[in-house]
Design an enzyme around this catalytic site. Structure first.
Site, PDB file in Angstrom:
ATOM      1  N   HIS A 100      -9.045  -7.163  10.544  1.00 28.30           N
ATOM      2  CA  HIS A 100      -9.812  -7.280   9.332  1.00 28.30           C
ATOM      3  C   HIS A 100     -11.611  -6.508   9.510  1.00 28.30           C
ATOM      4  O   HIS A 100     -12.298  -7.014   8.977  1.00 28.30           O
ATOM      5  CB  HIS A 100      -9.860  -8.455   8.791  1.00 28.30           C
ATOM      6  CG  HIS A 100      -8.602  -8.879   8.096  1.00 28.30           C
ATOM      7  ND1 HIS A 100      -7.636  -9.327   9.095  1.00 28.30           N
ATOM      8  CD2 HIS A 100      -8.062  -8.947   6.954  1.00 28.30           C
ATOM      9  CE1 HIS A 100      -6.688  -9.626   8.359  1.00 28.30           C
ATOM     10  NE2 HIS A 100      -6.761  -9.521   6.919  1.00 28.30           N
ATOM     11  N   GLU A 103       0.631  -1.270   0.039  1.00 26.44           N
ATOM     12  CA  GLU A 103      -0.054   0.001   0.171  1.00 26.44           C
ATOM     13  C   GLU A 103       1.085   1.326   0.001  1.00 26.44           C
ATOM     14  O   GLU A 103       0.429   2.323  -0.680  1.00 26.44           O
ATOM     15  CB  GLU A 103      -0.783   0.083   1.196  1.00 26.44           C
ATOM     16  CG  GLU A 103      -2.077  -1.232   1.229  1.00 26.44           C
ATOM     17  CD  GLU A 103      -1.394  -2.570   1.818  1.00 26.44           C
ATOM     18  OE1 GLU A 103      -0.392  -2.640   2.023  1.00 26.44           O
ATOM     19  OE2 GLU A 103      -2.461  -3.328   1.902  1.00 26.44           O
TER      20      GLU A 103
END
Lengths: 351, 77
Positions: A142, A73
């Site tokens: 998550h 990322e």
């Protein structure tokens, strides 16, 4: 854009889509319209996005404009900020918001400040779309929402749709916006079978392109006695709670914030001025959160005369547990919102 | 005239089971021929099923219900 039109329950006629398909369609139409629009992220090419956000784009627009990236990322979101400065309109996917840490410098020190630091000469038309929310046993890395983490930072628009109609219109508006937009989509609303789907998130969606203004909340159900505020998934909890309360003679108004930044304080204040009672649900952590900001905004403004102290229904200040037996009781729910509303109504008229 | 919404015999490889992952319309609503009315998922792959005719939808297999190839999941008529 009229708010009532976005109500899935009232969208009786027309083609219906999931939020995932509505997002894919919006991106495809903007790619068709503007050659500067491109998409990057992990598994957004051949797979079409883990959450279905880029379905069909690779076949239609090719690998130059729809690019699968390595799991970095830091690299691809940094690259997207640079592309935006150079005149492109990148849509990048941060697969889970939980992993913002490694790319946050590009987001809040570069993207969010570009227009300010350049005296408005260099814009940053970046859309960062990212999944939020838990409830399906995927544990602490998550399952987070982190609305407030992003909403706290000046220079970013932060939005989250509760239904497919809003998702398409808000994605189109986000891509056309000259400034960075964080587009959060809730996993429980996405329409991916393996995550379950809240039926109310599926809505009639026009085939042609349209925009829904960013920064505007929607009154999704009108009522007199109490205002229930939610965003994304908690909007649906609010609607379910209102239906439950109706049977008990309590008339609840439900507001879908749709946007965390800018926050549509006026719509909430106008509602609470009418009802005198406020419950805010937020599946992000409790402290320093969106729910706290909404309540503070209403109290500070002073126009709404409160019949009872406002209440928050939030995730507590602990990491999201893996075990469903531990996670589920911690999440906001329709039952918790209804209980909070009952308590507020009871405070004015003690039994 | 009514028509059946079937899970096609060749929708996925093998004889594994699937489940109804989305109904786009509620039981009793009117759907148009060609509308995607449901999605069926097997092995994390999702397949769309469309309305064979225009008419009123009658749901036979509820959301998350188990299906096999060839199953009738609803009726339009």
């Amino acid at each position: 854009m009229s708010t009532a039109e976005s109500l899935p329950a009232e969208a009786a006629a027309g083609r219906r889509l999931t939020i995932a398909k509505a997002m894919s369609e919006a991106i495809a139409q903007e790619m068709e319209r503007d050659p500067a629009v491109l998409v990057m992220g992990e598994d957004i090419g051949r797979l079409g996005g883990v959450f279905g956000t880029t379905t069909g784009l690779l076949d239609r627009f090719g690998p130059e404009r729809v690019r699968d990236t390595p799991i970095s990322e830091t690299a691809f979101i940094g690259a997207a900020v640079g592309l935006a400065a150079a005149g492109m309109r990148p849509v990048v996917e941060l697969m889970f918001v939980d992993f913002f840490g490694v790319c946050m410098d590009a987001i809040y020190n570069l993207a969010a400040k570009q227009a300010y630091f350049s005296g408005g000469q260099v814009a940053c038309p970046l859309v960062l779309m990212t999944s939020v929310g838990g409830g399906y046993g995927d544990a602490g890395q998550h399952s987070q929402c982190l609305y407030a983490t992003f909403g706290h930072l000046p220079g970013l628009k932060v939005v989250t749709p509760s239904n497919a109609y809003d998702a398409k219109g808000m994605m189109t508006a986000a891509i056309r916006d000259p400034n960075p937009v964080i587009f959060m989509f809730h996993k429980a609303l996405q329409g991916m079978g393996w995550l379950g789907t809240v039926p109310g998130s599926i809505a009639a969606v026009p085939r042609e392109a349209y925009t829904v203004d960013l920064g505007r909340a929607a009154v999704v159900r009108e009522g007199r006695d109490v205002t229930l505020v939610g965003l994304g998934a908690t909007t649906h909890h609010g609607l379910d709670a209102a239906a439950e309360l109706e049977g008990e003679g309590i008339s609840a108004e439900v507001i879908d914030l749709r946007s965390i930044a800018p926050l549509d304080r006026e719509t909430v204040i106008a509602s609470v001025a009418k009802t005198g009672r406020l419950v805010v649900a937020d599946d992000d952590y409790r402290s320093c959160g969106v729910a706290a900001e909404v309540i503070a905004s209403v109290c500070e403004d002073g126009r709404a005369k409160l019949a009872a102290p406002p209440r928050r229904v939030t995730f507590p200040d602990v990491p999201v547990p893996f075990s469903p037996a531990l996670e589920h009781p911690l999440l906001p729910s329709a039952a918790k919102m209804a209980a909070a509303a009952r308590a507020l109504v009871g405070e004015r008229e003690p039994a | 005239m009514s028509a059946t919404i079937l899970v096609p015999d060749d929708l996925w490889d093998g004889d594994g089971e699937g489940s109804v992952s989305n109904w786009f319309y509620r039981d009793g609503e009117t759907v148009q021929q060609g509308d995607t009315v449901a999605e069926v998922m097997s092995e994390k792959v999702t397949f769309e099923l469309t309305a064979p005719v225009t008419g009123r939808l009658a749901i036979a297999v509820p959301l998350h219900g188990t299906v096999h190839k060839g199953d009738r999941i609803g009726e339009v008529g």
